[in-house]
Design a protein around this motif. Structure first.
Motif, PDB file in Angstrom:
ATOM      1  N   SER A 169       0.810  -1.220   0.000  1.00 30.65           N
ATOM      2  CA  SER A 169       0.000   0.000   0.000  1.00 30.65           C
ATOM      3  C   SER A 169       0.845   1.271   0.000  1.00 30.65           C
ATOM      4  N   ARG A 170       1.819   1.312  -0.902  1.00 28.99           N
ATOM      5  CA  ARG A 170       2.590   2.545  -1.088  1.00 28.99           C
ATOM      6  C   ARG A 170       1.745   3.544  -1.868  1.00 28.99           C
ATOM      7  N   ASP A 171       2.085   4.796  -1.772  1.00 22.50           N
ATOM      8  CA  ASP A 171       1.299   5.835  -2.435  1.00 22.50           C
ATOM      9  C   ASP A 171       1.214   5.648  -3.944  1.00 22.50           C
ATOM     10  N   ILE A 172       2.206   5.031  -4.569  1.00 18.82           N
ATOM     11  CA  ILE A 172       2.171   4.891  -6.025  1.00 18.82           C
ATOM     12  C   ILE A 172       1.130   3.875  -6.492  1.00 18.82           C
ATOM     13  N   ASN A 173       0.551   3.111  -5.575  1.00 21.75           N
ATOM     14  CA  ASN A 173      -0.454   2.119  -5.954  1.00 21.75           C
ATOM     15  C   ASN A 173      -1.880   2.631  -5.816  1.00 21.75           C
ATOM     16  N   PHE A 174      -2.031   3.904  -5.486  1.00 22.92           N
ATOM     17  CA  PHE A 174      -3.354   4.498  -5.378  1.00 22.92           C
ATOM     18  C   PHE A 174      -3.538   5.540  -6.469  1.00 22.92           C
ATOM     19  N   LEU A 175      -4.609   5.414  -7.206  1.00 25.21           N
ATOM     20  CA  LEU A 175      -4.947   6.398  -8.227  1.00 25.21           C
ATOM     21  C   LEU A 175      -5.844   7.448  -7.579  1.00 25.21           C
ATOM     22  N   VAL A 176      -5.494   8.700  -7.780  1.00 23.63           N
ATOM     23  CA  VAL A 176      -6.290   9.788  -7.208  1.00 23.63           C
ATOM     24  C   VAL A 176      -6.575  10.828  -8.284  1.00 23.63           C
ATOM     25  N   ASN A 177      -7.664  11.552  -8.103  1.00 27.11           N
ATOM     26  CA  ASN A 177      -7.980  12.618  -9.046  1.00 27.11           C
ATOM     27  C   ASN A 177      -7.376  13.936  -8.551  1.00 27.11           C
ATOM     28  N   SER A 178      -7.675  15.018  -9.239  1.00 27.37           N
ATOM     29  CA  SER A 178      -7.069  16.315  -8.898  1.00 27.37           C
ATOM     30  C   SER A 178      -7.511  16.828  -7.519  1.00 27.37           C
ATOM     31  N   LYS A 179      -8.593  16.272  -6.979  1.00 26.24           N
ATOM     32  CA  LYS A 179      -9.051  16.666  -5.632  1.00 26.24           C
ATOM     33  C   LYS A 179      -8.592  15.664  -4.567  1.00 26.24           C
TER      34      LYS A 179
END
Length: 128
Positions: free
Chosen positions: A110-120
């Motif tokens: 669960s590193r940050d690079i494995n989460f997709l996020v939008n501009s918000k």
């Protein structure tokens, strides 16, 4: 973090009978099913599945023994095989108390690079 907690709360509503991984269903398009926990390869390079496990003790024993076999064949830890062997043997000798389940999906990386996020900064997907 609240969004991630909500995701894990939703996953907890769908317990699994066995410790394994999800894979596309062989019978229902779009529906996942519990598949082998991991694979090994035989001498003909065919994948040999390690079945879903109904308790964590059997899973860890199979996984650690698999890693020890990979060390013995030189597929992993070629520069420090003895050290790696001793680490896995120690893990095998100190397994946690066996649990019978139910089991739940969780992301083991669960590193940050494995989460997709939008501009918000809303989580839109989890990968890997």
């Amino acid at each position: 973090m609240r969004q991630l907690a909500d995701i894990y709360t939703q996953l907890e509503k769908h317990p699994l009978r066995a410790l394994s991984r999800l894979q596309p269903s062989s019978s229902s398009a779009g529906q996942p099913e519990v598949g082998p926990a991991f694979f090994n390869y035989d001498s003909s390079k065919r994948a040999v599945p390690f079945s879903p496990f109904n308790n964590i003790d059997n899973y860890y024993k199979a996984l650690i023994q698999h890693k020890i076999n990979l060390i013995k064949t030189g597929e992993i830890a070629p520069s420090t095989p003895l050290n790696q062997y001793l680490v896995y043997q120690s893990l095998l000798n100190h397994l946690p108390r066996s649990e019978q389940g139910p089991f739940f999906l969780r992301h083991v990386d669960s590193r940050d690079i494995n989460f997709l996020v939008n501009s918000k900064y809303n989580i839109t997907g989890i990968i890997d």
